[in-house]
Enzyme design. Structure first.
Site, PDB file in Angstrom:
ATOM      1  N   GLU B  65       1.414  -1.138   0.200  1.00 22.30           N
ATOM      2  CA  GLU B  65      -0.074  -0.282  -0.016  1.00 22.30           C
ATOM      3  C   GLU B  65       0.930   1.382  -0.062  1.00 22.30           C
ATOM      4  O   GLU B  65       0.555   2.256  -0.438  1.00 22.30           O
ATOM      5  CB  GLU B  65      -0.976  -0.264   0.795  1.00 22.30           C
ATOM      6  CG  GLU B  65      -1.895  -0.798   0.937  1.00 22.30           C
ATOM      7  CD  GLU B  65      -2.034  -1.793   1.042  1.00 22.30           C
ATOM      8  OE1 GLU B  65      -0.213  -2.827   1.712  1.00 22.30           O
ATOM      9  OE2 GLU B  65      -2.627  -3.410   1.199  1.00 22.30           O
ATOM     10  N   HIS B 134     -11.609  -5.178   8.709  1.00 17.82           N
ATOM     11  CA  HIS B 134     -12.036  -4.942   7.272  1.00 17.82           C
ATOM     12  C   HIS B 134     -13.566  -3.418   7.627  1.00 17.82           C
ATOM     13  O   HIS B 134     -13.947  -3.921   6.492  1.00 17.82           O
ATOM     14  CB  HIS B 134     -12.578  -6.308   6.389  1.00 17.82           C
ATOM     15  CG  HIS B 134     -11.137  -6.985   6.226  1.00 17.82           C
ATOM     16  ND1 HIS B 134     -10.173  -7.955   6.979  1.00 17.82           N
ATOM     17  CD2 HIS B 134     -10.651  -7.197   4.963  1.00 17.82           C
ATOM     18  CE1 HIS B 134      -9.607  -8.476   6.132  1.00 17.82           C
ATOM     19  NE2 HIS B 134      -9.629  -7.938   4.705  1.00 17.82           N
TER      20      HIS B 134
END
Lengths: 337, 329
Positions: B65, B134
């Site tokens: 990321e 998540h």
């Protein structure tokens, strides 16, 4: 100094005398600029964090002289040498140290964040390894457009321990990007020695594990630095993908002006100082009877004059009005920040 | 076809249509991120785009990321218009350094020399039993950062119309897509006008109480407004759309008419966007209030997996209705 397969090939044919004098002048300019900054800092005329690259001048002079005007440079918080060798105007650099609006970052960046759009100098980045993904993106843009440009990203040995180093080298190799990573291995990440921060201290080897062409270079020899940089750039232009140059160098001063430097052995510092990159080139030129005392004195005197003028101009320069405090937080379009 | 004769589309399809349009109209635009290409997008938003635009412009990335978000920043600085996709806001924390220290700071730090015209898309929010790593709603954290624009399309039309103005913005825009919205559908114009990113939208006019919300909390808030209407309470629903900068004017105008406010935010209450909205109302419209600002937020726990616990943690319609009724008592 390193195994042959990763050594930089012997440097290019002997550079012209004027060219070598130019390298010498750049290195002396960087050193005198920083010595002046250290004085101004001790006199509390400039503040903040101040990281000097005294001892490492050969890397800046040798690498940046090889780049084209369109190439992009991403630097670290130890960025004075890179900015000077890139050709960022001296007056604007000194004004930035003083926090003036005439500074290269309008006084908003300071020593660690020198920026200059005109020379594609994309900043000193004070997050260790933080400039690598940014440089990757500039190289990706050039690659996607088919531009014949390269991006050079300077990092220190400390950055090799960061995840971003590994993420970025993997991607640069995977995408075959025109990226030159120059690691200034000055043997210390802040105050921690290389051997205490890395399980393997051969940084070029670690870069090469990603399929990036990587060489270790004597960073105290400006001609070796230049030869390696020139070859890497030629190979990148030839489509060989990213390159990594581990410049083995040393900072003669502490990490920053705040650092009492208790972690280094005085004998070690003294040993490295015998390999001073400026003295080294002077010795080389003298041995060839190509440098007289007069020429050297002229260079020093000219630099002295330039720096005095830069300091005088900077101290007299205006400050950004406080009313403009929040300018440039977002682009100017009449909205609220 | 809807009753109005306009085609209906899902939120997911609307996002895809916006991406396709952006890729067709501007060759500087490219999409980069986790599973955007061969897989077709973690949430199938970019399905089919690889075949249409090729791997240079629909660029799969490793699970790195920090590097690929940073690469988007560099490419934006260098003149391209990258759209970077991160699977969820939880993963964006691995790129927080790049987003805060580079994307949000370069323009200011360089004295106005280097813009970062970048769009970063990611999902946010809970409701699908994906558990703590998540499911969080951290867009309020990003809304804390000067230099960023933070948007949260809550409707199909906004999903279709927000990308273009986000790409036209000279500064970095964070684009939050609530995971529970992808399958929602609604009518859409053939060639919808771009959304005005500077203003909140009044999704339902009303005079008794103002419900302020955004993103994935809009549907439960509208549902709550329906319940309230059945009980004779006329609730106004404001969709913030843009979380930074906040459109104070639309909020205060409503407060001055209804005198009662409930802020609905799926983020945690402490230090949240709802806290900011509430504080601004106190600063700017306190004497127009008939009672304290109510907040309906997520319970202050890492979001649990078990369905009943997850539901209990979220701002469901009954909690919104109860908050509004407390103000009206």
């Amino acid at each position: 100094m390193t195994r042959a397969r990763r050594s930089a090939p012997a440097s290019a044919p002997a550079a012209a005398h004027d060219h070598r004098l130019g390298l010498l002048r750049t290195m002396i300019l960087v050193r005198r600029f920083e010595e002046r900054c250290a004085e101004l800092y001790s006199a509390t005329r400039i503040r903040g964090f101040l990281h000097l690259c005294v001892g490492e001048e050969a890397v800046a002079a040798g690498v940046l002289g090889c780049l084209g005007a369109d190439d992009t440079v991403v630097s670290t918080y130890r960025d004075h040498g890179h900015a000077i060798a890139r050709g960022v105007p001296l007056d604007s650099l000194m004004a930035e140290m003083f926090g003036r609006v005439t500074g290269c970052s309008r006084g908003r960046g300071g020593s660690m964040h020198l920026f200059d759009r005109a020379t594609n100098f994309l900043g000193g980045n004070a997050i260790v390894a933080g400039g690598l993904p940014l440089a990757l993106g500039v190289a990706l843009a050039d690659h996607l457009r088919g531009d014949r440009r390269i991006t050079t990203c300077f990092i220190g040995d400390g950055a090799v321990a960061e995840g971003e180093f590994h993420e970025s080298l993997n991607l640069a190799a995977l995408w075959h990007l025109p990226l030159l990573v120059v690691c200034e291995n000055n043997q210390y990440a802040m105050g921690t020695a290389l051997r205490h921060e890395h399980a393997r201290t051969d940084l070029a080897l670690r870069a090469s594990s990603y399929g990036v062409a990587a060489w270790a270079v004597d960073g105290m020899d400006v001609l070796a630095v230049e030869g390696a940089a020139r070859l890497a750039i030629e190979q990148i232009h030839g489509g060989a993908g990213p390159h990594f140059l581990e410049m083995r160098t040393y900072r003669f001063r502490a990490h920053s002006m705040y650092d009492p430097d208790r972690y280094r052995d005085k004998a070690e510092i003294a040993a490295w100082k015998t390999r001073d990159p400026i003295d080294h080139l002077i010795g080389l030129l003298r041995a060839e009877d190509r440098l007289t005392d007069d020429v050297l004195a002229r260079i020093e005197s000219e630099i002295d004059t330039l720096l005095e003028a830069a300091v005088t101009t900077a101290e007299a320069a205006p400050l950004e009005p406080v009313a403009d405090l929040t300018r440039f937080t977002t682009s100017e379009r009449g909205g609220t920040p | 076809m809807s009753s109005a004769g306009r085609p209906t589309m899902t939120y997911r399809e609307a996002l895809r249509a916006a991406l396709r349009e952006a890729l067709r109209e501007d060759e500087r635009v490219f999409l980069m991120g986790e599973d955007v290409g061969a897989y077709g997008g973690c949430f199938a938003v970019s399905l089919g785009l690889l075949e249409e635009f090729g791997p240079e412009r629909i660029r799969d990335t490793p699970l790195s990321e920090s590097a690929f978000v940073g690469a988007g920043i560099g490419a934006a600085v260098a003149g391209l218009r990258p759209i970077v996709e991160i699977m969820t806001v939880n993963f964006s924390l691995l790129a927080l350094d790049q987003i805060l220290n580079n994307a949000a700071s370069l323009l200011h730090m360089s004295g106005g020399q280097f813009n970062v015209p970048l769009v970063i898309r990611m999902t946010t929010g809970a409701g699908r039993q994906l558990a703590a790593q998540h499911s969080h709603s951290l867009e309020g954290w990003y809304a804390h950062i000067p230099g960023l624009r933070v948007v949260a399309p809550a409707t199909v039309a906004d999903a279709r119309g927000m990308l273009r103005p986000a790409l036209d913005d000279p500064d970095p825009v964070l684009f939050f897509e609530h995971g529970s919205l992808y399958n929602t559908s609604g009518p859409l114009e053939e060639d919808p006008a771009p959304v005005d990113l500077d203003h909140a939208a009044v999704r339902r006019p009303g005079g008794d109480v103002t419900l302020v919300t955004y993103g994935g909390s809009l549907p439960p808030t509208l549902e709550a407004a329906d319940h309230l209407a059945a009980g004779g309470v006329d609730a106004e629903v404001i969709d913030l759309r843009t979380l930074r900068p906040l459109d104070d004017a639309t909020i205060m105008d409503s407060v001055r008419r209804t005198h009662r406010v409930v802020v609905v935010d799926e983020g945690w209450r402490s230090g949240s966007l709802s806290a900011e909205v509430s504080a601004r109302i106190t600063e700017q419209a306190m004497y127009d209030l008939d009672g304290p600002v109510e907040r309906v937020c997520s319970a202050e726990v890492p979001l649990p997996y078990a369905q009943h616990l997850e539901e209990a943690a979220l701002p469901r319609p009954d909690r919104i209705v109860a908050a509004a009724r407390r103000l009206l008592e």
